[in-house]
Scaffold this motif. Sequence first.
Motif, short mmCIF file in Angstrom:
data_model
loop_
_atom_site.label_atom_id
_atom_site.label_comp_id
_atom_site.label_asym_id
_atom_site.label_seq_id
_atom_site.Cartn_x
_atom_site.Cartn_y
_atom_site.Cartn_z
N GLN A 430 0.80 -1.22 0.00
CA GLN A 430 0.00 0.00 0.00
C GLN A 430 0.84 1.26 0.00
OE1 GLN A 430 -2.79 -0.11 3.23
NE2 GLN A 430 -4.17 -1.51 2.19
N ALA A 431 2.11 1.16 0.29
CA ALA A 431 2.95 2.36 0.41
C ALA A 431 3.23 2.99 -0.95
CB ALA A 431 4.27 2.00 1.10
N GLY A 432 3.31 2.19 -2.01
CA GLY A 432 3.56 2.73 -3.34
C GLY A 432 5.01 3.12 -3.53
N LYS A 433 5.23 4.07 -4.44
CA LYS A 433 6.58 4.50 -4.75
C LYS A 433 7.11 5.48 -3.72
CE LYS A 433 6.35 3.95 -9.78
NZ LYS A 433 6.49 4.64 -11.09
N LEU A 434 8.43 5.58 -3.72
CA LEU A 434 9.09 6.52 -2.82
C LEU A 434 9.26 7.90 -3.44
CD1 LEU A 434 11.86 4.18 -1.40
CD2 LEU A 434 10.03 5.21 -0.09
N TYR A 435 8.76 8.08 -4.66
CA TYR A 435 8.98 9.35 -5.34
C TYR A 435 7.84 9.61 -6.30
CZ TYR A 435 10.05 6.85 -9.64
OH TYR A 435 9.95 6.08 -10.76
N SER A 436 7.78 10.84 -6.80
CA SER A 436 6.87 11.22 -7.88
C SER A 436 7.62 12.16 -8.80
CB SER A 436 5.61 11.91 -7.34
OG SER A 436 5.95 13.09 -6.64
N SER A 437 7.39 12.01 -10.10
CA SER A 437 8.12 12.79 -11.09
C SER A 437 7.68 14.25 -11.05
CB SER A 437 7.90 12.21 -12.48
OG SER A 437 8.52 13.00 -13.46
N MET A 438 8.64 15.15 -11.30
CA MET A 438 8.36 16.58 -11.35
C MET A 438 8.54 17.13 -12.76
SD MET A 438 10.21 17.86 -7.83
CE MET A 438 9.47 19.48 -7.94
N GLY A 439 8.36 16.28 -13.75
CA GLY A 439 8.52 16.69 -15.14
C GLY A 439 9.39 15.70 -15.89
#
Length: 483
Positions: A430-439
């Motif tokens: 449930q935690a998912g990724k440790l990051y999200s893209s900023m572009g």
Amino acid sequence: MDFNQVKNQLDYASAVPLPRAEDEIALSDLLRIIWSGRALIVLIPLLAMAATALAIGALSLRIDEPTVYFVELRGIENSRYPNGTAFSPRDLVAPAILEELRRRYNIPDDTNLRDGITVTFGHPATIGLHRLYEEKLAVSNLSPAEITSINEEYRTQLKSVTESALRIEVNHQLLGLSPDDGAVIAQALPELWSQHFSENVRIFEDTRLSRVEITSSSEDLRTTASILNARQRLQIMDQGLALMSGDNRLALLQTSDGETIGDLRQALQRFRTVQFDPVMAAQFQADDFVGSAYIKSLQLKLGELRMKMASYDDALQELYKFQNSAVTVAAQSDSSFFQNSLQITDTGLSEIVELAKRANLSDFTRQMLEEKQKIGAEIAEIESELQKVIQDAKAASTPDFRDNAAETLASLTRSYSELVKGAKERLRTQAGKLYSSMGLPYTVGATFPKRAILAIILAGGFAALLTVIFVLARASLRAHRPA
């Protein structure tokens, strides 16, 4: 003078323009001169604009700049993973991640990925933050204290913003790759890092669950040592079930048999009351060495806690007396101050302030009361434990009764271990990724500058102005040149 001479003089006079005042300029003459040089006026600015565009393009398309990719961190606070492990940007270039990157994209073994990839804290919003605080500091008549406060606020916000994202740089030229390949590697790096640390390092697991994890083992409950081991296991299971029931993500967790956390807690309570407590009481009535030592340790612990409780009572009593006396003295001093405000000294005022500070001991008092409550709870638990081991439970001494209790305990242990395993898996998935893209990744200098068009237009306008001046100057020189 004959007719022909007169005619020649009139023709010459008509060909020579009449003298004008020096401050008068015929607009039609200027337009005629500019129109005559229209080819230069159009061609030279176009050449200047083209040359400016080529120069800007050459500067902006440098191939020695790295590919840059920004990602925002998720679930990482104060440089800590969700399970409390320390985080560092160097984790993204760990040997295991670089080897997987090399294998996935067929990068040659002689290519040094460690030197070609750099990961640091960084956020694109820091530029705007810097400008914001420059505007704050540009305000006139700021005191030194205000400047210090603004600088401290800037450092705090800059640290918070910077450490919320990562700047990934891939030197594709050093790695012998194209800019497109560099962009692919930049995007794959955080993905591999998140996957590796989630599955192998298990940073999403709650460390508290690891501390309450137990392994299945058979306890015959026929010796005092096995009973004490079982008691310790039951305490760990109580802690683990309380932890899972308090987490909304795990509250609906079930075993393969459909047993919930609440069901298991009730089953443990029944097991304690009906089976385990009678077995433990029967064993301690045998008066063996281990049982006697355990009872003695409980009694010593109980005596120690009661002595500590008494010391807290005495301290709170003295503190209460001190607070009353300090407040009374402070009130009297305060009254004297208002009655003799013209006679009080700075030293007397400082003493009043100090008394007021000493009288304000509410936080310390609250802490002592909380500690006293904890000690009271421990005393009640030990007294309850002593009552259990001294109760009369002769029927629980039979082998069949103990064997049944051992089987029940083993079944409860299996159910508990299954719940803990499911809780860890649910937290991880449930935690998912440790990051999200900023572009999207971009190569520094590869995009045309935003002000390039303005620079090209200015270059063309300046060249046109110079060309007009040149055409006018050339016409002036021709007009004054001797025939």
